[in-house]
Design an enzyme around this catalytic site. Structure first.
Site: not given
Ligand code: UD1
Length: 416
Positions: A122, A23-24, A125-126
């Site tokens: 979630r 899925k991811n 910002d990044l």
């Molecule tokens: C993706 C996966 C999800 C998995 C996660 C971590 C998909 C569709 N989903 O989610 O299943 O659980 O990776 O392996 O691929 N964060 C920030 N700022 C941002 C982005 C992220 O602070 O702009 C934080 C998030 O809140 C979280 C952490 O970084 O605590 C990891 O998030 P991220 O790796 O971005 O996960 P997703 O891409 O949402």
């Protein structure tokens, strides 16, 4: 009417299952289809709520999509809108992946804050910081994000945390941007290497995915491709746990052992025999499991998406396990439900202490996708009947999970 699973525990699972595409991996790849006018064909895509919602988003933007069994075809030639549909965007977190491809294609994007599983704040910002580094002008107002990419340029982007989604978004935004963009401290998940594989199959020039530094050399245009995304390592891990907790044996055809090393190490520590080969991964469980300690981390560490399932396993182990959730700040939704089934779990901030024992059937609720999977695992091994509510959340990531489990010998039914 709301559906639920009725599972009678205590049956030993045994047999073989085929792995669908991840899925991811499929979700960002579907988003990247916007980057070409040509047709793209994707094989082995499971029928999942999240994937179907992504398909609906593409349709709303003007793309034509078609599903024939597990083959998805997307033709984005008619894509005419840079505005993400509000209601659909709120159904899944991955709607945010559309920002990069919309900017690549239209140099503009209007998106709303995404939805998805309730497992923490979630933020995005990044994503925004990375796109701003590429020269995108971003304004946020009333829950909508307006992006103007008319002055986009290649850049050197350092991610403060290796976010999976931010890495993918920035990669897709840079593919059609002239010059070389470098993403440092990039996430290293196998799904990111797969996105690179797909973009390059369309004529892109991306390298380094899978390592912490990704280089994207901008090209003028991309062409169509036929692609088979990687197998789902989280579905594989969940089914291995299902065999482990029932004292069973399972062979997963097409599973990628290398992509799930951290999970396999923990299953071996729990006492299971795990074998990896070209054909897939197989597991044989001794029935009595040993406790394991789990510390979630970005890849190649133990995946947060397997923490809930591993907690279910720990509830059935002979001893005390410690699980630390480092990726999301609120991802123990399953613990209170497992306690309803008789589990002994104490939580302090991001650490759960699980004293293993027996579980008994109860009526429980899936609070998010993987939390739901954990309850199903617990139910398979519990004494008596368990009913798991909110099955629609489980359907986001598992294709007819009850049928897969029944084929392996479980007693699991979907009821209204
Ligand atoms: C993706 C996966 C999800 C998995 C996660 C971590 C998909 C569709 N989903 O989610 O299943 O659980 O990776 O392996 O691929 N964060 C920030 N700022 C941002 C982005 C992220 O602070 O702009 C934080 C998030 O809140 C979280 C952490 O970084 O605590 C990891 O998030 P991220 O790796 O971005 O996960 P997703 O891409 O949402």
């Amino acid at each position: 009417m709301a559906e639920f699973f009725r599972i009678t525990g205590g049956r030993r699972l045994s047999g073989r299952a085929e792995m669908p595409a991840a899925k991811n991996a499929v979700l960002p790849i579907l988003a990247a289809c916007l980057l070409t006018d040509d047709a793209v064909a994707l094989d082995n895509c499971p029928l999942l709520e999240d994937i179907e919602n992504m398909r609906r988003i593409l349709e709303k933007l003007g793309c034509r999509t078609e599903r024939a069994g597990r083959r998805l075809t997307v033709r984005a030639a008619g894509a005419a809108s840079h505005e993400m549909p509000d209601a659909l965007s709120k159904t899944l977190r991955s709607s945010i992946f559309m920002m990069g491809p919309l900017l690549g294609r239209f140099r503009r994007a209007t998106v709303t804050y995404p939805g998805g599983c309730e497992i923490g704040l979630r933020p995005i910002d990044l994503h925004l910081k990375g796109l701003r580094a590429l020269g995108v002008d971003i304004r946020e107002a009333h829950g909508r994000i307006e992006c103007d990419g008319s002055h986009m340029r290649a850049a050197d982007v350092l991610l403060d945390f290796p976010s999976v989604g931010a890495t993918e978004n920035i990669m897709m935004a840079a593919v059609l941007t002239p010059g070389e963009t470098v993403i440092r401290n990039a996430a290293r998940e196998p799904e990111i290497a797969d996105l690179q594989g797909f973009v390059n199959a369309m004529g892109g020039r991306v390298s380094g995915a899978g390592s912490g530094i990704i280089r994207v050399r901008g090209v003028d245009s991309l062409h169509g491709a036929a692609y088979r995304p990687i197998p789902d390592r989280i579905t594989a891990g969940t089914l291995l746990c299902a065999a482990a907790v029932t004292g069973g044996e399972i062979a997963l055809s097409g599973a990628c052992g290398d992509c799930m090393d951290a999970v396999l190490v923990k299953l071996r520590e729990a006492g299971c025999a795990v074998e990896e080969s070209e054909a897939g991964v197989s597991l044989s469980s001794p029935g009595h499991l040993k406790p394991v300690d789990v510390f979630t981390q970005p890849y190649p560490g133990f995946p947060t998406d397997m923490q809930a399932q591993m907690m279910a396993l720990c509830c059935l182990a002979n001893g005390t396990s410690i699980l630390v959730e480092n990726v999301f700040e609120n991802r123990f939704n399953h613990a209170a439900q497992l306690v309803r089934m008789g589990a002994d779990i104490t939580i302090h901030h991001r650490t759960a202490v699980v004293r293993g024992g027996r579980l008994t059937g109860a009526r429980v609720q899936a609070k998010d996708l993987r939390a739901g999977a954990a309850l199903v695992l617990a139910a398979l091994a519990a004494d008596g009947v368990t009913e798991v509510e909110q099955v629609h959340l489980i359907d986001r990531g598992y294709e007819k999970l009850e049928e897969t489990l029944t084929a392996l010998g479980a007693s699991a039914r979907r009821l209204n």
